[in-house]
Design a protein around this motif. Structure first.
Motif, PDB file in Angstrom:
ATOM      1  N   ALA B  97       0.839  -1.195   0.000  1.00 53.18           N
ATOM      2  CA  ALA B  97       0.000   0.000   0.000  1.00 53.18           C
ATOM      3  C   ALA B  97       0.873   1.244   0.000  1.00 53.18           C
ATOM      4  O   ALA B  97       0.568   2.234  -0.653  1.00 53.18           O
ATOM      5  N   TYR B  98       1.986   1.152   0.711  1.00 48.37           N
ATOM      6  CA  TYR B  98       2.872   2.307   0.827  1.00 48.37           C
ATOM      7  C   TYR B  98       3.476   2.684  -0.521  1.00 48.37           C
ATOM      8  O   TYR B  98       3.613   3.859  -0.840  1.00 48.37           O
ATOM      9  N   ALA B  99       3.819   1.671  -1.317  1.00 50.77           N
ATOM     10  CA  ALA B  99       4.414   1.946  -2.624  1.00 50.77           C
ATOM     11  C   ALA B  99       3.478   2.796  -3.470  1.00 50.77           C
ATOM     12  O   ALA B  99       3.901   3.617  -4.273  1.00 50.77           O
ATOM     13  N   LYS B 100       2.175   2.619  -3.282  1.00 51.49           N
ATOM     14  CA  LYS B 100       1.196   3.321  -4.094  1.00 51.49           C
ATOM     15  C   LYS B 100       0.958   4.737  -3.595  1.00 51.49           C
ATOM     16  O   LYS B 100       0.738   5.654  -4.371  1.00 51.49           O
ATOM     17  N   MET B 101       0.932   4.921  -2.280  1.00 51.12           N
ATOM     18  CA  MET B 101       0.485   6.212  -1.755  1.00 51.12           C
ATOM     19  C   MET B 101       1.537   6.897  -0.896  1.00 51.12           C
ATOM     20  O   MET B 101       1.231   7.855  -0.205  1.00 51.12           O
ATOM     21  N   GLY B 102       2.784   6.413  -0.964  1.00 53.88           N
ATOM     22  CA  GLY B 102       3.834   6.963  -0.114  1.00 53.88           C
ATOM     23  C   GLY B 102       3.954   8.462  -0.214  1.00 53.88           C
ATOM     24  O   GLY B 102       4.007   9.171   0.789  1.00 53.88           O
ATOM     25  N   ILE B 103       3.947   8.982  -1.426  1.00 50.39           N
ATOM     26  CA  ILE B 103       4.169  10.413  -1.613  1.00 50.39           C
ATOM     27  C   ILE B 103       3.011  11.233  -1.052  1.00 50.39           C
ATOM     28  O   ILE B 103       3.201  12.319  -0.523  1.00 50.39           O
ATOM     29  N   PHE B 104       1.810  10.670  -1.076  1.00 52.45           N
ATOM     30  CA  PHE B 104       0.656  11.406  -0.553  1.00 52.45           C
ATOM     31  C   PHE B 104       0.658  11.433   0.961  1.00 52.45           C
ATOM     32  O   PHE B 104       0.176  12.378   1.569  1.00 52.45           O
ATOM     33  N   VAL B 105       1.203  10.372   1.567  1.00 54.47           N
ATOM     34  CA  VAL B 105       1.272  10.355   3.028  1.00 54.47           C
ATOM     35  C   VAL B 105       2.146  11.499   3.513  1.00 54.47           C
ATOM     36  O   VAL B 105       1.799  12.204   4.456  1.00 54.47           O
TER      37      VAL B 105
END
Lengths: 298, 206
Positions: B97-105
């Motif tokens: 999940a982190y690979a997909k939304m890391g930058i948004f976090v």
């Protein structure tokens, strides 16, 4: 004045507390993070070898990691390799040092468990202990040798080379004759939509099937990719048909990405350089292993 | 300034009356950017929920120690700390999940909704009320993101939660970032019209 001091003290305090909380969580999560990296790497390794999805790796398939170090002592620099010498379940490691002309200097037993050998810190410590003081070791890279029923079927080489902005790190699967079997881009910071396309199938798959000889003089051309080749690269065709088309373009230069010639060129040169250096080093190592009759499982 | 609302009222306030996306129209950038599927919206919503609750709690606990002149840096510092923590936890335990939304976090640091809630609510109210308010706001954001995600995923790729339900792709346009504005705008109009209708029925003048 008093106000300023209070503000400074309070802000510093808050920052310290924040740093403490972040540090605490960093320590707590570092183990899981390392594990993730390891799992990720394994996934890339198996998918490069063609074992993904339903295709499982056979039992007879074995992976042996080879770690290269630069050893420096007061007399000069030499190259060190950590090689596995044990067969099957019993894991044993040897650290062999070669001088720059490719002659064996010494061979030392390294006592380290298989689990610790994967972890860089534990590995470095064990090697340092085996070599004794007075010698400095610097980790250089890692190669994986893949064997099936005792004979080598592939090498997995990691390479780091300059891209358009920063370094691009890639992993290559090579055949025993150093032809390219697969390429995976592990890390890069190229521009999205332009240089970042290097990780797309239609670019990186162009390297598949290039023989060692054609790789040595591999060039980049600024031409559009022919339609049929594009289809074959993106695996939109039947297997046999795609293989035929790939065979046709086997020795063709790499088609540059539109608007990202520098990235395309740096990947091509990077792959070229990494494979050439690897082939040179492995031949030296193999010769030493054969001459000194050092038994290795690969 | 004591708060006379009960905990459930505070939560409901965040979800309906002061919904961050549809009513306050804050933090629209991520709402438009990442809400292409229900799952994406859900995951970012969860991250925002945690950051909002923890930041609200922290600020509410130390509200008497914060020098009024440096309250905004303190808020930012608090949010940044919690975002970093969430970022590290996600990277360690949910790598896919982190690979997909890391930058948004990482972008959550700059979310207007969280700072605004700390300034408007947490720095004046007791810890308990701040917790419920943070929970309500986080849930409101999550539900908003998921609703937008639902519409966009259904219209854009004909699926819900990754399962193909329509069997065809009605309008590819809805996957693109610009379509997010259309969806948010339409949803806002929808929510407003419900409110107007509701008030008229009760006999209020809108």
């Amino acid at each position: 004045m008093k106000n300023i001091i209070t503000i400074i003290v309070r802000l510093t305090l808050s920052c310290l507390i924040a740093a403490f909380v972040i540090g605490l969580f960093f320590v707590l999560t570092s183990k899981a993070k390392k594990h993730n990296e390891h799992v990720n790497e394994e996934k890339v390794v198996y998918s490069l070898l063609g074992y993904k999805g339903d295709v499982r790796a056979p039992e007879s398939l074995k992976l042996y990691a080879l770690y290269r170090y630069v050893v420096s002592d007061p007399k000069g620099k030499s190259i060190g390799y950590l090689i596995p010498t044990g067969q099957g379940e019993t894991a044993a490691f040897s650290f062999i040092t070669l001088d720059l002309d490719g002659n064996l200097i010494e061979q030392k037993q390294v006592t380290v468990s298989a689990e610790n050998a994967v972890d860089r810190e534990g590995r470095d410590k064990a090697i340092q202990a085996a070599l004794g003081s007075g010698k400095d070791i610097t980790y250089a890279d890692k190669t994986i040798i893949v064997t099936e029923n005792g004979s080598r079927i592939a090498y997995l080489v990691t390479g780091k080379f300059p891209g358009f902005k920063t370094f691009i790190s890639a992993m290559m699967a090579l055949k025993p004759d150093f032809g390219v079997r697969g390429l995976a881009i592990l890390e890069h910071e190229e521009d999205p939509g332009l240089g970042a396309e290097i990780e797309k199938d239609y670019f990186k798959n162009q390297f598949i099937g290039k023989s060692f000889d054609s790789l040595k003089g591999l060039d980049v051309v600024k031409e559009p990719i022919p339609e049929e080749y594009l289809k074959a690269l993106e695996s939109r065709l039947q297997k046999e048909e795609a293989a035929q088309i790939r065979e046709k373009f086997k020795d063709h230069a790499i088609y540059a990405l539109t608007g990202a010639t520098i990235s395309s060129r740096s990947v091509t040169n990077g792959v070229k350089g990494t494979v050439k250096k690897f082939a040179y080093r492995l031949n030296i190592l193999d010769k030493v292993l054969k001459d000194q009759k050092i038994a290795v499982p690969f | 300034m004591a708060n006379d609302k009960s905990s459930m009222q505070l939560v409901a306030n965040g979800i309906l009356k002061e919904n961050p996306i549809f009513r306050l129209a804050l933090s629209m950038c991520p709402a438009v950017g990442i809400s292409t599927t229900v799952m994406n919206g859900f995951m970012l919503g969860i991250a925002v929920l945690f950051v909002q609750v923890f930041s609200s709690l922290t600020i509410s606990m130390v509200k008497n120690l914060i020098h009024p002149r440096i309250r905004i840096p303190t808020y930012t510092l608090t949010i940044a700390t919690w975002v970093t923590v969430i970022d590290m936890v996600l990277a360690a335990y949910l790598p896919e999940a982190y690979a997909k939304m890391g930058i948004f976090v990482k972008l959550i640091v700059a979310f207007a909704i969280i700072t605004m809630r700390l300034e408007m609510f947490a720095c004046k109210e007791p810890v308990g009320a701040s917790f419920w308010d943070g929970l309500g706001m986080g849930l409101g954001f999550m539900i908003g993101m998921m609703t937008i995600g639902l519409v966009r995923e259904l219209l854009g790729s004909g699926a819900i939660l990754g399962y193909d339900v329509l069997g065809f792709k009605p309008l590819l346009f809805f996957i693109l970032p610009s379509a997010g504005f259309f969806v948010v705008g339409l949803m806002m109009a929808f929510f407003n019209s419900i409110e107007i209708y509701y008030k008229r029925k009760k006999g209020f003048k809108s």
